[in-house]
Design a protein around this motif. Structure first.
Motif, PDB file in Angstrom:
ATOM      1  N   ASN A 195     -26.384  28.775 -46.469  1.00  0.00           N
ATOM      2  CA  ASN A 195     -24.918  28.794 -46.376  1.00  0.00           C
ATOM      3  C   ASN A 195     -24.414  29.415 -45.077  1.00  0.00           C
ATOM      4  O   ASN A 195     -23.533  30.295 -45.099  1.00  0.00           O
ATOM      5  CB  ASN A 195     -24.322  29.545 -47.574  1.00  0.00           C
ATOM      6  CG  ASN A 195     -24.707  31.024 -47.603  1.00  0.00           C
ATOM      7  OD1 ASN A 195     -25.726  31.437 -47.035  1.00  0.00           O
ATOM      8  ND2 ASN A 195     -23.870  31.843 -48.222  1.00  0.00           N
ATOM      9  N   PRO A 196     -24.926  29.003 -43.914  1.00  0.00           N
ATOM     10  CA  PRO A 196     -24.478  29.623 -42.657  1.00  0.00           C
ATOM     11  C   PRO A 196     -22.984  29.437 -42.405  1.00  0.00           C
ATOM     12  O   PRO A 196     -22.366  30.256 -41.703  1.00  0.00           O
ATOM     13  CB  PRO A 196     -25.325  28.900 -41.594  1.00  0.00           C
ATOM     14  CG  PRO A 196     -25.705  27.602 -42.227  1.00  0.00           C
ATOM     15  CD  PRO A 196     -25.895  27.912 -43.678  1.00  0.00           C
ATOM     16  N   GLU A 197     -22.392  28.405 -42.982  1.00  0.00           N
ATOM     17  CA  GLU A 197     -20.959  28.165 -42.771  1.00  0.00           C
ATOM     18  C   GLU A 197     -20.084  29.253 -43.396  1.00  0.00           C
ATOM     19  O   GLU A 197     -18.908  29.407 -43.033  1.00  0.00           O
ATOM     20  CB  GLU A 197     -20.561  26.785 -43.335  1.00  0.00           C
ATOM     21  CG  GLU A 197     -20.600  26.663 -44.850  1.00  0.00           C
ATOM     22  CD  GLU A 197     -21.993  26.464 -45.427  1.00  0.00           C
ATOM     23  OE1 GLU A 197     -22.116  26.427 -46.672  1.00  0.00           O
ATOM     24  OE2 GLU A 197     -22.968  26.365 -44.648  1.00  0.00           O
ATOM     25  N   ASP A 198     -20.648  30.018 -44.330  1.00  0.00           N
ATOM     26  CA  ASP A 198     -19.883  31.097 -44.970  1.00  0.00           C
ATOM     27  C   ASP A 198     -19.780  32.345 -44.096  1.00  0.00           C
ATOM     28  O   ASP A 198     -19.046  33.278 -44.433  1.00  0.00           O
ATOM     29  CB  ASP A 198     -20.516  31.471 -46.313  1.00  0.00           C
ATOM     30  CG  ASP A 198     -20.325  30.384 -47.358  1.00  0.00           C
ATOM     31  OD1 ASP A 198     -19.432  29.535 -47.172  1.00  0.00           O
ATOM     32  OD2 ASP A 198     -21.070  30.382 -48.353  1.00  0.00           O
ATOM     33  N   ASN A 224     -18.120  33.754 -41.490  1.00  0.00           N
ATOM     34  CA  ASN A 224     -16.913  33.558 -40.682  1.00  0.00           C
ATOM     35  C   ASN A 224     -16.016  34.780 -40.795  1.00  0.00           C
ATOM     36  O   ASN A 224     -16.254  35.672 -41.622  1.00  0.00           O
ATOM     37  CB  ASN A 224     -16.179  32.282 -41.110  1.00  0.00           C
ATOM     38  CG  ASN A 224     -15.861  32.253 -42.599  1.00  0.00           C
ATOM     39  OD1 ASN A 224     -15.219  33.162 -43.111  1.00  0.00           O
ATOM     40  ND2 ASN A 224     -16.338  31.223 -43.307  1.00  0.00           N
TER      41      ASN A 224
END
Length: 238
Positions: free
Chosen positions: A34-37, A39
């Motif tokens: 979940n690298p998009e989390d 932020n």
């Protein structure tokens, strides 16, 4: 305290257990799924971040934490060629950055012992000094950050030592660091002063990851509400 875990591998899971037992809340867990989390919006939900990832991603993660206005505790090694850049960025963004090459309380006491022994050995050139560090096969960097810190502690106190090399050395002004990777060894560091008549050896041997995880949580607790560059010397008053 609300904690963001950037890196949720074996260390991250161990940190989570200890943090929960100490009454903290994990509000964000980041791993390869979940690298998009990772932020600013999610980071701002936390009071502090604990970062155990890889050298390739670490410095970008630190910058994001500075921008989010939360302290970041760094457990990643192998990124030190960018240390000056990260420290300056922390200062420019009025951030909080807690870095140590090893979070174990025992290792940090070992650092102090290493410096004292080097100070005592400074006037005895008949002893050569060498170091061995042993870690699990998954460890990517060599020598370990802990070994580098130990070598720097020797260089600070023995004027004839100017640098370290990652192999056995025959040069008088170098400290040889032998790196071995085997099995699931959490971390062993051995410093040996050898002469024709005897040798002196000090060793730190980690039994598991719990000591590192406990130290990381203590560092997070210590960093909360503070600004600037922090270390285990500050935490332990060494």
């Amino acid at each position: 305290m609300k904690i963001a875990l950037i890196g949720y591998g074996k260390m991250g899971k161990e940190i989570e257990k200890i943090a929960l037992n100490r009454g903290h809340e994990i509000v964000l867990k980041i791993d390869i799924t979940n690298p998009e989390d990772l932020n600013l919006t999610n980071l701002k939900k936390a009071d502090v971040a604990i970062e155990f990832t890889t050298p390739a991603s670490a410095t970008a993660n630190y910058k994001l934490c500075f921008e989010a206005g939360i302290p970041v505790v760094s457990g990643t090694t192998g990124w030190l060629e960018k240390q000056a850049e990260v420290y300056q960025l922390c200062k420019d963004l009025n951030g909080t950055f807690f870095y140590t090459s090893n979070f174990s309380l025992g290792v940090n006491i070992f650092f102090a012992l290493n410096k004292k022994l080097a100070e005592l050995m400074a006037n005895h050139p008949e002893y050569s000094v060498e170091m061995t560090e042993i870690h699990h096969t998954q460890k990517l960097d060599a020598p370990s950050g802990t070994a580098i810190t130990l070598a720097e502690g020797i260089i600070e106190n023995i004027s004839t030592k100017k640098s370290w090399v990652n192999h056995t050395t025959g040069l008088a002004d170098e400290i040889g660091i032998i790196s071995e990777r085997e099995g699931q060894v959490p971390g062993t560091h051995i410093i040996n002063y050898d002469s024709e008549v005897d040798y002196i050896e000090i060793t730190h041997c980690a039994k598991n990851r719990k000591g590192l995880a406990f130290g990381a949580v203590l560092a997070a607790e210590y960093s909360f509400g503070k600004k600037g560059i922090l270390s285990m010397n500050d935490l332990l008053n060494l």
